[in-house]
Design a protein around this motif. Structure first.
Motif, mmCIF file in Angstrom:
data_model
loop_
_atom_site.group_PDB
_atom_site.id
_atom_site.type_symbol
_atom_site.label_atom_id
_atom_site.label_comp_id
_atom_site.label_asym_id
_atom_site.label_seq_id
_atom_site.Cartn_x
_atom_site.Cartn_y
_atom_site.Cartn_z
ATOM 1 N N PHE A 46 30.871 19.112 21.401
ATOM 2 C CA PHE A 46 29.551 18.656 20.977
ATOM 3 C C PHE A 46 29.583 18.196 19.519
ATOM 4 O O PHE A 46 28.982 17.178 19.179
ATOM 5 C CB PHE A 46 28.509 19.757 21.176
ATOM 6 C CG PHE A 46 27.820 19.668 22.508
ATOM 7 C CD1 PHE A 46 26.565 19.113 22.615
ATOM 8 C CD2 PHE A 46 28.446 20.129 23.649
ATOM 9 C CE1 PHE A 46 25.930 19.018 23.842
ATOM 10 C CE2 PHE A 46 27.826 20.047 24.882
ATOM 11 C CZ PHE A 46 26.564 19.486 24.986
ATOM 12 N N LEU A 50 28.812 14.285 18.775
ATOM 13 C CA LEU A 50 27.638 13.967 17.974
ATOM 14 C C LEU A 50 28.027 13.314 16.653
ATOM 15 O O LEU A 50 27.331 12.418 16.169
ATOM 16 C CB LEU A 50 26.803 15.223 17.725
ATOM 17 C CG LEU A 50 26.041 15.731 18.943
ATOM 18 C CD1 LEU A 50 25.442 17.103 18.670
ATOM 19 C CD2 LEU A 50 24.970 14.742 19.357
ATOM 20 N N ALA A 53 28.927 9.735 17.426
ATOM 21 C CA ALA A 53 27.784 8.985 17.926
ATOM 22 C C ALA A 53 27.018 8.337 16.778
ATOM 23 O O ALA A 53 26.428 7.272 16.944
ATOM 24 C CB ALA A 53 26.856 9.897 18.725
ATOM 25 N N ILE A 81 29.600 12.560 25.076
ATOM 26 C CA ILE A 81 28.490 12.765 24.141
ATOM 27 C C ILE A 81 28.341 11.593 23.179
ATOM 28 O O ILE A 81 27.240 11.328 22.689
ATOM 29 C CB ILE A 81 28.658 14.118 23.419
ATOM 30 C CG1 ILE A 81 28.461 15.235 24.436
ATOM 31 C CG2 ILE A 81 27.686 14.272 22.266
ATOM 32 C CD1 ILE A 81 28.824 16.593 23.946
ATOM 33 N N ILE A 84 25.461 9.035 23.473
ATOM 34 C CA ILE A 84 24.076 9.222 23.028
ATOM 35 C C ILE A 84 23.604 7.946 22.339
ATOM 36 O O ILE A 84 22.461 7.543 22.471
ATOM 37 C CB ILE A 84 23.966 10.456 22.098
ATOM 38 C CG1 ILE A 84 24.112 11.706 22.941
ATOM 39 C CG2 ILE A 84 22.670 10.456 21.321
ATOM 40 C CD1 ILE A 84 24.195 12.962 22.132
ATOM 41 N N THR A 85 24.516 7.323 21.601
ATOM 42 C CA THR A 85 24.198 6.017 21.039
ATOM 43 C C THR A 85 24.671 4.968 22.037
ATOM 44 O O THR A 85 25.863 4.701 22.164
ATOM 45 C CB THR A 85 24.878 5.791 19.675
ATOM 46 O OG1 THR A 85 26.255 6.092 19.778
ATOM 47 C CG2 THR A 85 24.252 6.610 18.594
ATOM 48 N N ALA A 140 25.354 12.233 10.855
ATOM 49 C CA ALA A 140 26.529 12.605 11.656
ATOM 50 C C ALA A 140 26.931 14.044 11.368
ATOM 51 O O ALA A 140 27.172 14.835 12.295
ATOM 52 C CB ALA A 140 27.693 11.654 11.355
ATOM 53 N N PHE A 143 23.904 16.526 12.599
ATOM 54 C CA PHE A 143 23.808 16.727 14.039
ATOM 55 C C PHE A 143 25.066 17.348 14.635
ATOM 56 O O PHE A 143 24.985 18.082 15.620
ATOM 57 C CB PHE A 143 23.447 15.427 14.752
ATOM 58 C CG PHE A 143 21.975 15.140 14.697
ATOM 59 C CD1 PHE A 143 21.103 15.798 15.543
ATOM 60 C CD2 PHE A 143 21.464 14.238 13.787
ATOM 61 C CE1 PHE A 143 19.740 15.559 15.480
ATOM 62 C CE2 PHE A 143 20.116 13.986 13.712
ATOM 63 C CZ PHE A 143 19.244 14.648 14.562
ATOM 64 N N SER A 144 26.215 17.095 14.044
ATOM 65 C CA SER A 144 27.421 17.761 14.557
ATOM 66 C C SER A 144 27.355 19.263 14.266
ATOM 67 O O SER A 144 27.746 20.074 15.110
ATOM 68 C CB SER A 144 28.694 17.140 13.991
ATOM 69 O OG SER A 144 28.796 17.345 12.611
ATOM 70 N N GLY A 147 24.787 20.679 16.693
ATOM 71 C CA GLY A 147 25.381 20.743 18.027
ATOM 72 C C GLY A 147 26.361 21.890 18.162
ATOM 73 O O GLY A 147 26.337 22.629 19.151
#
Length: 173
Positions: A46, A50, A53, A81, A84-85, A140, A143-144, A147
Motif C-alpha cells: 500500500f 500510493l 500513484a 494500487i 488509483i490515478t 505521495a 498518503f503512503s 496507507g
C-alpha cells in the motif's frame, strides 16, 4: 478480514510472473515473499502503490514493481494500487497536488487551462510546475504513510477481533 478481501481481488501470481512488461525483473519475480499476503507485505504494498500513484511519471507500475521487489512488498498489490490515478481520477488528484504545492510553497494559485499538447507541458513547467511537483511529493509521502500505518492498524484490529471471537467461542463450550 483484510487478507480474505484482498485475496479475493488479487490476480494469480503466475499471470503476473508471465506478464511481458515485468520480464525485465527476471528471476527476482520468483521470490515467494512477493506473493504472500501478510501484514508487513500488504502494508508495504500500500505504501509503495500510493507513493507512485502520486508521482507524475510514465511507467508508474514498473517503478512500483521494482520497489516492491527491493523492499519485499506484495507485488500484485503494489502494481494495482498505482491505478488509483487513472484517466478518470488523475485531473482531480493532480489538481489537489497543485493546490497542496501552492500551500506548501506559499505561492498564489495561477489560473491555467489544460491542453493536451507537448508545448503546453513545456510552458507549464516554469509556471505551475514547481508547485505541482512539490505537491506531488508531499501528497505521495503523506498518503503512503497513511496507507502503511492504516493497513497495519486495520490488520491488527482484524486479528485481535478474530482472537476475541475464538476466545469467546471456547468459553461457550
Amino acid at each position: 478480514m483484510p487478507k480474505k478481501t484482498i485475496k479475493r481481488y488479487m490476480p494469480d501470481h503466475h499471470t503476473i510472473r508471465n506478464n511481458k512488461h515485468l520480464q525485465i525483473f527476471g528471476d527476482f519475480l520468483h521470490n515467494p515473499n512477493l506473493w504472500h499476503l501478510n501484514r508487513r507485505s500488504v502494508a508495504r504494498a500500500f505504501a509503495i502503490g500510493l507513493f507512485f500513484a502520486f508521482i507524475p511519471v510514465p511507467f508508474q507500475m514498473i517503478l512500483a514493481a521494482g520497489t516492491a521487489i527491493i523492499v519485499h512488498g506484495n507485488l500484485p498489490l503494489s502494481v494495482a494500487i498505482v491505478w488509483i490515478t487513472n484517466p478518470i481520477t488523475m485531473p482531480a488528484i493532480f489538481y489537489a497536488c497543485y493546490v497542496t504545492g501552492t500551500w506548501v510553497l506559499n505561492t498564489p494559485k495561477q489560473a491555467f487551462s489544460f491542453e493536451a499538447s507537448w508545448q503546453w507541458v513545456i510552458d507549464s513547467i516554469s509556471t505551475i510546475g514547481p508547485a505541482f511537483l512539490v505537491g506531488c511529493g508531499v501528497l505521495a509521502i503523506l498518503f503512503s504513510l497513511i496507507g502503511y500505518f492504516g493497513i497495519q492498524s486495520l490488520w491488527r484490529y482484524s486479528v485481535t477481533k478474530e482472537w476475541n471471537k475464538r476466545k469467546l467461542s471456547r468459553q461457550d463450550k
